[in-house]
Scaffold this motif. Sequence first.
Motif, PDB file in Angstrom:
ATOM      1  N   ARG A  64      40.316  27.239  46.898  1.00  0.00           N
ATOM      2  CA  ARG A  64      39.608  27.776  45.747  1.00  0.00           C
ATOM      3  C   ARG A  64      38.662  26.704  45.234  1.00  0.00           C
ATOM      4  O   ARG A  64      38.924  25.516  45.420  1.00  0.00           O
ATOM      5  N   GLN A  96      37.585  24.199  42.952  1.00  0.00           N
ATOM      6  CA  GLN A  96      38.225  23.500  41.841  1.00  0.00           C
ATOM      7  C   GLN A  96      37.584  22.160  41.517  1.00  0.00           C
ATOM      8  O   GLN A  96      37.493  21.779  40.361  1.00  0.00           O
ATOM      9  N   ASP A 122      41.899  38.207  46.363  1.00  0.00           N
ATOM     10  CA  ASP A 122      43.244  37.738  46.040  1.00  0.00           C
ATOM     11  C   ASP A 122      44.302  38.283  46.990  1.00  0.00           C
ATOM     12  O   ASP A 122      45.359  37.693  47.166  1.00  0.00           O
ATOM     13  N   LYS A 169      36.865  33.104  40.125  1.00  0.00           N
ATOM     14  CA  LYS A 169      38.300  33.089  39.857  1.00  0.00           C
ATOM     15  C   LYS A 169      39.055  34.075  40.727  1.00  0.00           C
ATOM     16  O   LYS A 169      40.259  33.948  40.912  1.00  0.00           O
ATOM     17  N   ASP A 170      38.358  35.081  41.250  1.00  0.00           N
ATOM     18  CA  ASP A 170      39.083  36.123  41.987  1.00  0.00           C
ATOM     19  C   ASP A 170      38.806  36.095  43.479  1.00  0.00           C
ATOM     20  O   ASP A 170      39.049  37.061  44.170  1.00  0.00           O
ATOM     21  N   SER A 214      38.616  33.322  47.156  1.00  0.00           N
ATOM     22  CA  SER A 214      38.763  31.995  47.744  1.00  0.00           C
ATOM     23  C   SER A 214      38.039  31.993  49.092  1.00  0.00           C
ATOM     24  O   SER A 214      37.544  33.029  49.531  1.00  0.00           O
TER      25      SER A 214
END
Lengths: 365, 492
Positions: free
Chosen positions: B238, B240, B286, B255-256, B258
Amino acid sequence: MDTVSLNLASLTLADLESWLDNASFAVLFVTMLAYWGGLAFENVKILPVIGGAGMAIGNLCLAALLTARWIEGGYFPLSNLYESLFFIAWGITAMHFVAERMSGSRWVGAVTSPVAMGISAFAALTLPDAMQVSEPLVPALKSNWLMMHVSVMLLSYSALMVGALIAIAFLIVTRGQAVELKGSSVGTGGFRNRKYQLKKAEPVSPQPTVSTEKMTLSSSGGTAVLEAPAMLTTAVITTANAGVKTEPKTPATVLSPQRLTLADTLDNISYRIIGLGFPLLTIGIIAGAVWANEAWGSYWSWDPKETWALITWLVFAAYLHARITKGWQGRRPAILAASGFVVVWICYLGVNLLGKGLHSYGWFF
Amino acid sequence: MLLAIKRYFRKDLIPLLADLRLAIALLLAIALFSISGTIIEQGKSLAFYQENYPTEPALFGFVSWKFILIAGLNHVYSTWWFLAILILFGASLTACTFARQITALRWFSRTWNFYSQPRQFGKMALSTELEGYSIEALKQQLGDRRYKIYEKATEEIAQETAQETTEKTVEETTKERLEPDLINHEAPKMLYAHKGLVGRIGPIVVHASMLLILLGAIVGAMTGFFAQEMVPSGETFRIQNIFEAGPWAAPQVPKDWSVRVNRFWIDYSPEGRVDQFYSDLSVLNDEGTELKRKTIHVNEPLRYKNVTLYQADWAVGAVKVRLNNSPVFNLPMAPLNTESGKLWGTWVPTKPDMSEGVSLIAQDLQGTLLLYNMQGQLASTVREGGSTQANGVTLFLDEIIGSTGLQIKADPGIPIVYLGFGLLMIGVMMSYVSHSQVWALQIADRLYVGGRTNRAQVSFERELLGLLDELTASDSRSQPDEPVLAAIASTQ
């Protein structure tokens, strides 16, 4: 058998290249001597012709050299210092023709040929052989943007250099004089010089102002000032303009065009060539910014090279604005343009002395 | 109070900001400070500056590391004073565009710039007076040279002048009022022609587009983010590791979803040079469902929902080895600091109590590992898929796994910046065009012609003299026996 013929082909191509780079240097050297001779001995009419022909041959030699490189390397030949130097030299000879056509002045060749000659001499004679060979592109440069960005940048450098060189010629021609500029975005020129108008009243007497002296100097050379159209020159003043009111102090005289002087011409052509280089520089920088954004996600990262490109842009932007500023007329904008010559060189080469990064062409150390 | 502020803006602030000398000073100041940023190294550590810029002796007597840090010369382009200059520059641009350029354009785009007095032609450098030529022939010549032509007879303009008297200053009106003796003749004709008005619009477009670029940059700095991830082949991550983000960047950070690095590899040329880096990436939601897949390389990023992933770096991430009959060990490789290029290494125990082992060193992803023994001597090499003996143990090298270095960013300002770029390119090209204007006035058989241009004086002189030459050469003259033309080039 195949490999042998391939080797032979590449060998002859490399030979051709080394012959062409030396030839272009030699030709441009002769060109420079011809143009300088042309300025020194104005009566020798053949010298500017030799100069013009030499510049054309030099231009073709450089074009042939770059084409041979293109064939040899398989990509647009702008990946290292050697190639970019010859591209700039080619660009200067090309811009020379634009400027010479516009101005018709032999001063253009006198300032462009030494620089073109110097660049090809440096590339052909001073650069170590290891830096002259065609090398494969690093991954970052493998993009169609390379051709778009680099070629436009180098063309803009050429144009700006030629413009700055003509500004230097202007400074030489007008040394020790106060000059009024012609040509700017608001149009500072185009109005009649009052002093001139009063002088005009005395019919035939030669005018003793300094700019006129320069002008006669050039018109005897027959190049700098445009030949007045035949009909105009042969015309005769006849009528005392009845019914036309003129200012009380000026005796009745027929209106005639006030021609540009050599200084005016050089200044205006310098402005126009810089005016041509400036959009090219803008487009080149933008192409680089878009490429950087597409390739690694940032259109501006204050890398030394791009910062210097911006500095060059700012200096020439200041020049263009200085021309329309009251109280900044005369030689001062030309001095700014002439200093732009140094800035372009720092941008082109000096940055590589300072640091590395994607913009390095490789250097001696 | 409000009126006073408004008055201050109109009378003091805007004229000050629109002053060209300020603009030139700002351009040169930005250039000068930018130069300092290319000379003094940017964004280095404190120790670096202390070492290179000692207080005794300071460079030029004042450039020491303390001076550099206090003035912010270690990060010139993000200091408050540099940004302040940029903002001032933007304000100057705005003021100049509205106060000068648009007013000027309004003047030049009007179609009634006629000259009705011969003396008005005397003011122009390039003007002449001809006898026996008609304005019609001139029109033809101008039309051939793609001038836009406007015409009026003096009666018309006399009426118009009368109507406009209220709007004009006394001076202007008197200038245009006809001299009485002219009106008695047959109606004089006036002509105004121009071309290249685009050259007057160009600078406005340039200035406006630069404002757009500045705006786009601000939007980007406020709402965008930059991240970097180093991900071994085969892993999912993800976003980060964000190292730069604007105050309103949060909505841009995904956020949803990867990203899985299916594979990272390097193509080498036969000489061992890097040809290209490739990462085969999949965007996953997800639930682990693939939403998009693309193989990226330098100059070819992956875009998904405002976020762009660029191939930026690489590393040797891990090695998969077996010892004798052991299962596969996946050992991460650590970068080693060396002077000559990059190296990655790990250590493999060859005894159960870890009292002995070998170091595995990789220098690229071409498939060879170097084995060093406990004494730091090169023991042997091993190829991917092969094996070698180390301390009596057989070491199988199954795979060398590369890590891809990804630069990730979102910049909502990009569309604005690109629009600005596009307009700027168009604007600078438009600005090359010279706006040429030609006036003519015919009174009886006398024709006054004059013209001027704002940029290309030399070319315009050639054009206008050529035009007059053609005009006089053509057979448009009414009385062929009279002297051709009453003009002498000033050079003679």
